[in-house]
Motif scaffolding. Structure first.
Motif, PDB file in Angstrom:
ATOM      1  N   PHE A  59       0.713  -1.161  -0.085  1.00 25.69           N
ATOM      2  CA  PHE A  59       0.082   0.065   0.204  1.00 25.69           C
ATOM      3  C   PHE A  59       1.087   1.240   0.008  1.00 25.69           C
ATOM      4  O   PHE A  59       1.050   1.963   0.900  1.00 25.69           O
ATOM      5  N   LEU A 118      -4.913  -0.668   6.732  1.00 26.42           N
ATOM      6  CA  LEU A 118      -4.414  -1.394   5.585  1.00 26.42           C
ATOM      7  C   LEU A 118      -4.414  -2.919   5.968  1.00 26.42           C
ATOM      8  O   LEU A 118      -5.078  -3.496   4.800  1.00 26.42           O
ATOM      9  N   TRP A 122      -6.672  -5.242   3.573  1.00 26.50           N
ATOM     10  CA  TRP A 122      -6.219  -6.448   3.035  1.00 26.50           C
ATOM     11  C   TRP A 122      -7.173  -7.762   3.260  1.00 26.50           C
ATOM     12  O   TRP A 122      -7.460  -8.519   2.166  1.00 26.50           O
ATOM     13  N   ASP A 131      -1.211  -3.012  -6.795  1.00 30.74           N
ATOM     14  CA  ASP A 131      -0.235  -2.035  -5.691  1.00 30.74           C
ATOM     15  C   ASP A 131      -0.921  -0.950  -6.118  1.00 30.74           C
ATOM     16  O   ASP A 131      -0.811   0.163  -5.239  1.00 30.74           O
ATOM     17  N   ARG A 134      -4.108   0.021  -4.301  1.00 29.56           N
ATOM     18  CA  ARG A 134      -3.944  -0.128  -2.865  1.00 29.56           C
ATOM     19  C   ARG A 134      -3.131   1.223  -2.530  1.00 29.56           C
ATOM     20  O   ARG A 134      -3.574   1.807  -1.428  1.00 29.56           O
ATOM     21  N   ALA A 138      -4.501   3.836   0.149  1.00 29.35           N
ATOM     22  CA  ALA A 138      -3.735   4.276   1.249  1.00 29.35           C
ATOM     23  C   ALA A 138      -3.642   5.803   1.422  1.00 29.35           C
ATOM     24  O   ALA A 138      -3.191   6.376   2.456  1.00 29.35           O
TER      25      ALA A 138
END
Length: 211
Positions: A59, A118, A122, A131, A134, A138
């Motif tokens: 993240f 985070l 997940w 990613d 993610r 974040a």
């Protein structure tokens, strides 16, 4: 941002695009408690997933927001008062942590909390994202996902959901639940049975729901 959201809404089938019902509200203004009750009912309920493969590096954060500034600085400036800067970096100010009502004047005493942690994300479906997505999660400054709070409360919370941890400040429970639901709803993350029950109980503290 509005153009991007509109394009995403038009191409919802593409990974990472904004869901149609959320694209109409790109400002990320938290819904009222009545909306939150509806959104909570729309969340998928499932057992918590595995932590296999998880790391915070999956993240990427904090992103650059220009002029030697990053997302952390942006949240500190947004959530604080009497902010003092060195270049773009926040070096002083006044922050009141909504989680425990503690006040700070040094940024070192303040953490930037991910409303939905985070690791929880997940286990709730973010393990299937790439990613880049993610990283979007974040660093999300649009939804109520990032908040400046006391370091001690952030670390006590860890990756726990509302069935496992709630802010010491009970007056904040309504907004906490509204924000948590808004984030999970937008990002299409799952909730556990216990988590959903705890969020429902917290929404009962909202004046609009009590009435």
């Amino acid at each position: 941002m509005r153009l991007i959201s509109a394009l995403c809404a038009a191409a919802l089938v593409l990974a990472g695009c904004v869901p149609v019902e959320d694209a109409a509200n790109p400002t990320g203004t938290p819904p009222d408690a009545g909306d939150s009750v509806t959104q909570l009912g729309q969340l998928t309920v499932a057992k918590s997933g595995s932590m296999r493969g998880y790391s915070r590096e999956r993240f990427p954060h904090w992103r650059d927001t220009g002029r030697n500034c990053d997302v952390r600085d942006s949240v500190l400036k947004r959530d604080g008062k009497n902010i003092k800067l060195s270049g773009c970096n926040v070096v002083a100010g006044r922050w009141v942590s909504a989680y425990d009502e503690r006040t700070f004047t040094e940024p070192s005493g303040v953490d930037i909390d991910h409303m939905v942690p985070l690791a929880n994300a997940w286990r709730s479906g973010a393990d299937k994202w790439n990613d880049e997505r993610r990283g979007d999660f974040a660093n999300d400054l649009t939804r109520p996902q990032l908040r400046a709070v006391s370091a001690s409360s952030n670390r006590a919370k860890g990756d726990q959901d509302p069935s496992q941890w709630k802010p010491a400040n009970r007056d904040f429970w309504c907004e906490y639940a509204v924000d948590w639901i808004a984030v999970k709803h937008f990002w299409r993350l799952r909730v556990t049975t216990a988590e959903k029950a705890a969020l429902s109980d917290m929404l009962d503290t909202c004046p609009a729901v009590r009435e």
